[in-house]
Each structure stands twice: as C-alpha cells, then as structure tokens.
Design a protein around this motif. Structure first.
Motif, short mmCIF file in Angstrom:
data_model
loop_
_atom_site.label_atom_id
_atom_site.label_comp_id
_atom_site.label_asym_id
_atom_site.label_seq_id
_atom_site.Cartn_x
_atom_site.Cartn_y
_atom_site.Cartn_z
N THR A 106 0.78 -1.13 0.12
CA THR A 106 -0.03 -0.25 0.18
C THR A 106 0.91 1.21 -0.01
O THR A 106 0.58 2.29 -0.92
CB THR A 106 -0.89 -0.21 1.07
N ALA A 107 2.08 1.37 0.92
CA ALA A 107 2.68 2.43 1.02
C ALA A 107 3.61 2.76 -0.14
O ALA A 107 3.88 3.72 -0.72
CB ALA A 107 3.74 2.38 2.35
N ALA A 108 4.24 1.41 -0.98
CA ALA A 108 4.91 1.54 -1.95
C ALA A 108 4.21 2.23 -3.21
O ALA A 108 4.73 2.78 -3.92
CB ALA A 108 5.48 0.23 -2.09
N ARG A 109 3.11 2.02 -3.29
CA ARG A 109 2.20 2.14 -4.56
C ARG A 109 1.67 3.62 -4.56
O ARG A 109 1.10 4.19 -5.30
CB ARG A 109 1.25 1.12 -5.09
N ARG A 110 1.70 4.13 -3.24
CA ARG A 110 1.04 5.73 -3.34
C ARG A 110 2.06 6.53 -3.97
O ARG A 110 3.10 6.74 -3.64
CB ARG A 110 0.85 5.77 -1.74
N PRO A 111 1.12 7.14 -4.58
CA PRO A 111 1.74 8.47 -5.55
C PRO A 111 2.19 9.52 -4.48
O PRO A 111 1.38 9.86 -3.55
CB PRO A 111 0.89 8.70 -6.49
N PRO A 112 3.22 10.33 -4.72
CA PRO A 112 3.53 11.36 -3.80
C PRO A 112 2.59 12.46 -3.70
O PRO A 112 2.15 12.87 -4.92
CB PRO A 112 5.19 11.75 -4.03
N LEU A 137 -8.30 0.50 0.90
CA LEU A 137 -9.50 -0.19 0.87
C LEU A 137 -9.70 -1.27 -0.06
O LEU A 137 -10.19 -2.31 0.26
CB LEU A 137 -10.68 1.01 0.91
N ALA A 138 -9.03 -0.90 -1.23
CA ALA A 138 -9.15 -1.92 -2.43
C ALA A 138 -8.53 -3.14 -2.08
O ALA A 138 -9.14 -4.25 -2.22
CB ALA A 138 -8.59 -1.41 -3.77
N LEU A 139 -7.54 -3.35 -1.36
CA LEU A 139 -6.50 -4.37 -1.02
C LEU A 139 -7.47 -5.20 0.10
O LEU A 139 -7.53 -6.46 -0.01
CB LEU A 139 -5.31 -3.79 -0.56
N LEU A 140 -8.10 -4.43 0.99
CA LEU A 140 -8.79 -5.13 2.15
C LEU A 140 -10.08 -5.72 1.53
O LEU A 140 -10.52 -6.64 1.76
CB LEU A 140 -9.24 -4.01 3.21
N ILE A 141 -10.62 -4.92 0.68
CA ILE A 141 -11.92 -5.44 -0.02
C ILE A 141 -11.57 -6.65 -0.78
O ILE A 141 -12.49 -7.54 -0.77
CB ILE A 141 -12.86 -4.20 -0.83
N GLY A 142 -10.72 -6.75 -1.35
CA GLY A 142 -10.17 -7.78 -2.28
C GLY A 142 -10.01 -9.18 -1.50
O GLY A 142 -10.15 -10.11 -1.96
N TRP A 159 -14.03 0.34 -7.63
CA TRP A 159 -15.28 1.11 -7.64
C TRP A 159 -15.67 1.08 -6.11
O TRP A 159 -16.13 2.10 -5.72
CB TRP A 159 -15.99 0.47 -8.67
N LEU A 160 -15.79 0.08 -5.48
CA LEU A 160 -16.09 -0.18 -4.17
C LEU A 160 -15.43 0.83 -3.29
O LEU A 160 -15.85 1.24 -2.26
CB LEU A 160 -16.29 -1.65 -3.64
N ALA A 161 -14.05 1.01 -3.37
CA ALA A 161 -13.34 1.81 -2.60
C ALA A 161 -13.78 3.10 -2.84
O ALA A 161 -13.96 3.92 -1.77
CB ALA A 161 -11.77 1.57 -2.83
N ASP A 162 -13.76 3.62 -3.97
CA ASP A 162 -14.43 5.02 -4.20
C ASP A 162 -15.80 5.34 -3.68
O ASP A 162 -16.02 6.32 -3.15
CB ASP A 162 -14.57 5.35 -5.67
N ALA A 163 -16.73 4.07 -3.79
CA ALA A 163 -18.05 4.30 -3.22
C ALA A 163 -18.21 4.33 -1.74
O ALA A 163 -18.91 5.02 -1.24
CB ALA A 163 -18.95 2.99 -3.76
N LEU A 164 -17.11 3.78 -1.04
CA LEU A 164 -17.05 4.01 0.42
C LEU A 164 -16.34 5.30 0.77
O LEU A 164 -16.83 5.76 1.82
CB LEU A 164 -16.22 2.71 0.86
N ALA A 170 -12.21 -15.28 2.79
CA ALA A 170 -11.23 -14.35 2.75
C ALA A 170 -9.95 -14.60 2.21
O ALA A 170 -9.38 -15.86 2.49
CB ALA A 170 -10.82 -13.54 4.21
N ALA A 171 -9.50 -13.72 1.21
CA ALA A 171 -8.22 -14.27 0.53
C ALA A 171 -7.11 -14.09 1.69
O ALA A 171 -6.98 -13.35 2.71
CB ALA A 171 -7.76 -13.33 -0.56
N PRO A 172 -5.80 -14.99 1.62
CA PRO A 172 -4.78 -14.99 2.60
C PRO A 172 -4.06 -13.75 2.38
O PRO A 172 -4.14 -12.98 1.37
CB PRO A 172 -4.00 -15.97 2.06
#
Length: 217
Positions: free
Chosen positions: A7-13, A154-159, A169-174, A215-217
């Motif tokens: 999550t942290a690594a893929r966040r744009p500055p 959120l997207a990673l947790l929803i996944g 889309w679900l992350a944006d909706a939340l 839940a996915a591992p």
C-alpha cells in the motif's frame, strides 16, 4: 512484501502529505519560512475559522511576502492541506502500522470498519479546513495524494473479502460520503449525527461482507 508495505509503496507522492514522516529536506531559510507560514495559517484558522484563511492574510501574519506563500504552497487548497498535515500523518501511521483493528493484525472486515470510523472522526474534527481545501478546486480531493492511499488501502482489504468484485469502484463508493461538501451537508443541514453516519457505514459493510466468499490470504 506485506499488504501494508505494498500500500505504502504504490502511493503516489502528494504535494504536502507524506505517507508517514516529515517534509522533504529543504534549506534552513525555506524550512523556517514554511514553519512561520503554517503557524500563521493555523493561528488564523483557530482564531477566525477556515473561511478567514487567505494567502494575503497568512503572508501578513507570517511576515513574509505573499509571493513566498504562493511559491511554497501554490494555492489556498494546498495551504489548507498543509495545515491538516500533522493530523493526517498520524492517521496514516495508525492504519498502516498501528495496533489492530485499525492497523495490521485484524481481519479485513474489521480493518475496513475501523478505518472508515476513524476517517469519519477525522473529517468531523477538520471539516472546516477540508471544505476550504476541497471546494477551491473540483479535483482537489483526488489530486492530493492521501486520497489514492485511502483508495488503495480499502481496495486491497475489500479484495480479501470479495476477490471477484470491482474493488477500486467499491473503494471509491465507500470514500464518497466523506467528501467534505456532502459530509458537511449531512451534518449541518441534514442534522445527521456522527453516530448515524457511522451506523450507515456499518449497514453498507454488512451488505458488502454478507455474500463474500472466504477471505483471501
């Protein structure tokens, strides 16, 4: 790589908000000007409210030229986000590396609920500044780097709960109900309490998790 490292690594500055930690290294005089400007902006907001925040007023209070304020922050929205920065850094640290259920160690559904409830509290506490930051530009909320961090988190947790779903889309909706203008309308015009907003999120999450597979591992 763990979920949180990814999550942290893929966040744009973002222009003002690091994931966790202080601003990038800068010259001593520039750092001093930045501190003076932010202190002046925070004092104006504390004394007169977010609507009083302007580049000219901040420059006068900080004892610097207005051009210095514009060069350092660009516009009023970026300045408002910079004032928000300290709370934002602590919030990001809490959900990236803090104790569960907000941080790692709890199940995905628990972490989503804790994150959204904490984000409601943060929005409530800094609503005035967020309104300034988000209303000065239609894209300000999305251009600022923290939104994409929230979305990816959120997207990673929803996944993990619904791997077949359109998680972005679900992350944006939340996140949509916590746009400052909508949240402000619900609280100030609609008379909704913070508890009601959180209960609404709980209802949404109950629907999201009710039909999910393992839940996915």
């Amino acid at each position: 790589m763990t979920h949180d490292d990814a999550t942290a690594a893929r966040r744009p500055p973002g222009p003002a908000l690091p994931v966790v930690g202080g601003p990038p290294a800068e010259r001593a005089d520039a750092a001093q000007n930045r501190r003076r400007i932010l202190a002046a902006a925070a004092a104006i907001v504390a004394e007169r409210g977010p609507d009083a925040l302007s580049m000219d007023e901040v420059a006068r209070a900080a004892g610097v030229g207005v051009g210095t304020v514009y060069r350092r922050f660009g516009d009023r929205a970026a300045l408002a986000y910079a004032v928000i920065d300290d709370r934002e850094v602590r919030f990001q640290a809490a959900f990236l590396t803090g104790p569960p259920p907000l941080g790692p160690g709890a199940g995905a559904a628990e972490r989503i609920r804790a994150f959204l409830h904490a984000l409601v509290d943060r929005t409530e506490d800094q609503l005035g500044l967020l309104l300034v930051a988000e209303m000065d530009s239609a894209d300000a909320r999305f251009a600022e780097g923290s939104y994409e961090l929230y979305r990816q988190h959120l997207a990673l947790l929803i996944g993990r709960i619904r791997p077949e779903a359109d998680v972005r889309w679900l992350a944006d909706a939340l996140l949509a109900p916590l746009a400052a203008n909508l949240y402000g309308y619900q609280r100030r015009t609609g008379g909704m309490s913070v508890a009601r907003v959180k209960a609404g999120y709980d209802a949404l999450l109950a629907g999201l998790t009710a039909h999910g597979g393992p839940a996915a591992p």
